[in-house]
Design an enzyme around this catalytic site. Structure first.
Site, short mmCIF file in Angstrom:
data_model
loop_
_atom_site.label_atom_id
_atom_site.label_comp_id
_atom_site.label_asym_id
_atom_site.label_seq_id
_atom_site.Cartn_x
_atom_site.Cartn_y
_atom_site.Cartn_z
N CYS A 1 0.94 -1.21 0.03
CA CYS A 1 -0.02 -0.06 0.16
C CYS A 1 0.94 1.28 0.11
O CYS A 1 2.24 1.06 -0.05
CB CYS A 1 -0.79 0.12 0.95
SG CYS A 1 -0.31 0.19 2.67
N ARG B 1 -3.33 -0.40 5.45
CA ARG B 1 -4.11 -1.59 4.51
C ARG B 1 -3.14 -2.73 4.41
O ARG B 1 -3.31 -3.71 4.70
CB ARG B 1 -4.25 -0.96 3.24
CG ARG B 1 -5.41 0.03 3.23
CD ARG B 1 -5.71 0.53 2.03
NE ARG B 1 -4.58 1.41 1.53
CZ ARG B 1 -4.59 2.14 0.49
NH1 ARG B 1 -5.47 1.92 -0.61
NH2 ARG B 1 -3.44 2.68 0.21
N ASP C 1 -8.07 3.72 1.58
CA ASP C 1 -7.01 4.15 2.32
C ASP C 1 -7.78 4.58 3.87
O ASP C 1 -8.05 5.82 3.76
CB ASP C 1 -5.92 4.97 2.07
CG ASP C 1 -4.89 5.19 2.80
OD1 ASP C 1 -4.93 4.90 3.98
OD2 ASP C 1 -3.82 5.58 2.26
#
Length: 150
Positions: free
Chosen positions: A8, A14, A123
């Site tokens: 990520c 994440r 996100d």
């Protein structure tokens, strides 16, 4: 041995969530000796930082074990060191393809494509919604593990 790297933007929300969710799923399936599962960032912004408090809290709520870790950035050698390079969103894919194009071995994937979805995992650094991120990560990881078990 199947080697997976979840990726990520900063490697604090994440991708470490996916790392620990996948490790938990693999452990519950009794397959832990068959996998290496890690995570990394496309950016340098959070290098050395541990997971975000929101990710940590969500993993605690879901009884998913995790350990302290330090965010790191992807590097060219990761292409050879991992079998799967799994992105959380289109921006991650862009930077991954800049580093590893043309992906001759077909290692680069988006996590939710394993669940038949063509969309990003939002996100939570920006959305604040760690619950939705967790649901997406869990869905993607479960589908990915099913694919790997076939």
């Amino acid at each position: 041995m199947i080697k997976i790297l979840f990726i990520c933007h900063g490697n604090i929300c994440r991708s470490p969530m996916a790392e620990f969710v996948m490790k938990d799923l693999v452990n519950k399936a009794g397959l832990e000796s068959e996998f290496v599962i890690e995570s990394a960032a496309t950016s340098r912004e959070e290098i050395g930082n541990d997971i975000h408090r929101g990710t940590r809290q969500k993993l605690l709520e879901e009884n998913i074990p995790f350990t302290r870790r330090a965010a790191r950035q992807i590097k060219p050698a990761d292409y050879d060191n991992y079998d799967y390079l799994i992105a959380m969103d289109e921006e991650n894919l862009y930077y991954m393809n800049r580093m590893w194009a043309p992906d001759p071995q077909g290692k680069i994937h988006s996590l939710l494509t394993f669940a038949g979805k063509n969309r990003d995992i939002a996100d939570p650094w920006y959305t604040g919604n760690f619950d939705q991120t967790f649901l997406d990560v869990m869905e993607g990881c479960q589908a990915f593990l099913e694919k790997l078990k076939k």
